[in-house]
Scaffold this motif. Structure first.
Motif: not given
Ligand SMILES: [Zn+2]
Lengths: 308, 266
Positions: A89-91, A281, A286, A289-290, A293-294, A297-298, A301, B208, B211-212, B214-216, B218-219, B223, B230
């Motif tokens: 659990n990453p949080f 958490f 958080i 992890f965020s 994730l950023v 995803i970047s 993309s 960019w 992309i930023i 989008l990723s922000l 989506l993140t 989350v 949970m």
């Protein structure tokens, strides 16, 4: 509770374990949280709060018939299960995953009652249906009232009730919800290296607690049988009997994680491995992890833009 | 006497028409009667603009009024321009000038293109030799405007200006048509967006900012969703334990009576 009739509860008498013989045992009392335990495991810190101010003392206990469930699961399995519950659990804060935290998992026996409960009797309700009607050209609410009497009769599967108040009740219930536990008559040899937490709730309080819980659950169950919108208990004549009630020592692995002023518990049933981890958490986790994730995803993309 | 007259004519011609002799582009005289405009240009309240716009032959493509290029350079550039026009099937004009005839730079460029006989699809590049420092402009029309977007124009002009600022005009215009050709080729069938690299090469333009964003977002959603799931899971687990312990096979709930009492209104 409306219409609650305590005189009709037959449960208290079943909790009367009083025997004539008593014995004195040596225990440790934690000065911080008040937990009292027989220190068979040679613990230097409190089983619950990990505090090291333990005071040794003698207490007198009545010799009651006691049952015990032997440990089947090992400490290794408890550590493995705990890791499974928090590691992925990453949080969950890193503190929960530290080796020094995990190493505090303790093998202990918790005091409890194991009881079979049967409920029967009548409950009368004030019932009603509310509707909007037009009267003299004006819209008004009309309530039709009914007098409803229900009779009921059912059993609960045997369940455990903890008699140690310092551990959250729901945690114990989640972990010790067992259909057919292996109960053995108590024998000192069975607890040779396991510390035993002493009960800190009076029998009469346990009985009252069970009564209230069962009564509340019964009413919520049977009121589903009333076909009216409004239902209010008028007279509660439910009788709660316990056909069998045993004092049982439940085998558990306990880990207390004190994190930022709060205590979080991990509890695993030592018989069947059923476990539950209280977690929180972490803000930093958080954020990490965020960020991760950023970046991911970047990156994806970017690769899509570049190569697709 | 005949020789004296010829000499006088030659002398005055030298004095009066120095521009005609040294200018690398011919212009024609517009009058109110003869505006010299393409057929599709309507002469209404823009007559003054038309009269103030140089009339040129649209075949020349290079109109070096400011004389920034040598004949040889013009020749080489013309080959490059022809390549561009053949490749892209678009028209083009390259203008250098010391005088905007009272127009703004962009008006000058668009009037120059519109009031001469250039094709609808095309681009114009103007270098205006302002007293302080040269100013440049690129205009587009028709399908050229879908290929050479504002961002591409900005990049192109930004790139070529480096040579213009050091008076390397030929190289600037040569690069300009190389870039135009490059962007045209990359606009054909390719979905990727390109931009000009520091060496004038074409590199994929990575969005960019998008992309930023989008990723922000989506993140944030992932989350938020994970934490909600949970928390819900925890809540669900903590339901009434007695619900699970109730032996449904034994459950009997009987209605002994359900009697109507009265009705009240409120
Ligand atoms: Zn303690």
């Amino acid at each position: 509770m409306s219409g609650y009739n305590s005189e009709l509860q037959s449960l208290p008498s079943n909790l009367d374990f009083n025997t004539n013989s008593e014995s004195t045992i040596s225990v440790f009392r934690c000065e911080k949280c008040g937990t009292v335990f027989q220190n068979k495991g040679g613990e230097k810190k409190c089983l619950l709060c990990n505090h090291d101010s333990l005071v040794e003392e003698q207490i007198t206990v009545s010799d009651e018939r006691l049952y015990i469930i032997p440990f089947i699961k090992s400490q290794k399995e408890a550590i493995f299960n705990y890791k499974k519950a928090v590691f992925w659990n990453p949080f969950v804060p890193m503190f929960f995953k530290k080796k020094s935290t995990i190493m505090n998992i303790k093998k202990i026996y918790l005091p409890s009652y194991f009881l079979e409960v049967h409920v029967d009797g009548n409950v009368s309700f004030f019932a009603g249906d509310k509707s909007k009607v037009k009267k003299n050209g004006e819209k008004v609410f009309e309530t039709k009232r009914y007098d409803v009497l229900l009779s009921t009769n059912f059993d609960y599967f045997p369940f455990f009730v903890s008699t140690y108040s310092k551990l959250p009740e729901e945690l114990f219930e989640l972990v010790c919800e067992v259909k057919n536990p292996i109960l053995q008559e108590y024998d000192d040899s069975l607890i040779k290296d396991v510390s035993v937490v002493q009960s800190d709730i009076e029998n009469v309080d346990v009985a009252a607690m069970i009564r209230e819980k069962v009564n509340k659950h019964c009413l919520s169950t049977i009121r589903k049988g009333i076909k009216h919108q409004l239902k209010k208990v008028q007279q509660n004549d439910l009788q709660i009997h316990s056909n069998s009630i045993k004092k049982v020592l439940c085998p558990v692995y306990l880990l207390t994680i004190s994190y930022r002023g709060h205590d979080y518990y991990y509890l695993m049933n030592g018989e069947n491995g059923r476990d539950y981890a209280q977690i929180c958490f972490g803000k930093i986790e958080i954020a990490i992890f965020s960020l991760f994730l950023v970046i991911i995803i970047s990156l994806i993309s970017y690769l899509i833009v570049m190569y697709l | 006497m005949k020789y004296i007259r010829l000499f006088i004519v030659a002398f005055f011609s030298f004095l009066i028409l120095p521009k005609c002799c040294f200018a690398s582009t011919n212009t024609y005289q517009r009058t109110r009667e003869k505006l010299l405009i393409p057929n599709d240009v309507v002469a209404g309240n823009n007559i003054n603009d038309i009269l103030n716009t140089p009339a040129v032959s649209s075949d020349e493509k290079i109109y070096d009024f400011a004389e920034l290029l040598s004949d040889n350079q013009e020749k080489k550039l013309l080959n490059k321009i022809n390549d561009f026009m053949n490749n892209s099937e678009m028209d083009t004009a390259f203008v250098t000038t010391n005088d905007l005839n009272g127009f703004s730079l962009s008006d000058y460029a668009y009037h120059f293109y519109d009031y001469n006989d250039f094709k609808d699809n095309g681009v114009i590049f103007v270098i205006y030799m302002d007293e302080a420092e040269p100013r440049i402009f690129m205009g587009n029309g028709g399908k050229a405007s879908t290929i050479y977007t504002d961002s591409i124009i900005k990049q192109t002009l930004g790139y070529v200006y480096k040579n213009i600022s050091v008076k390397n005009y030929y190289q600037a215009v040569d690069d300009y048509y190389t870039i135009l050709n490059g962007f045209y080729d990359r606009s054909q069938g390719e979905k990727k967006e390109y931009k000009i690299g520091s060496n004038g090469d074409f590199v994929v333009a990575v969005p960019w900012l998008e992309i930023i964003i989008l990723s922000l977002s989506l993140t944030f959603m992932i989350v938020f969703l994970l934490i909600s799931i949970m928390k819900k899971k925890i809540q669900k687990k903590h339901g009434d334990i007695l619900d699970k312990r109730l032996d449904m096979t034994t459950l009997i709930v009987k209605t002994e009576h359900d009697q109507y009492v009265d009705t009240s209104t409120s």
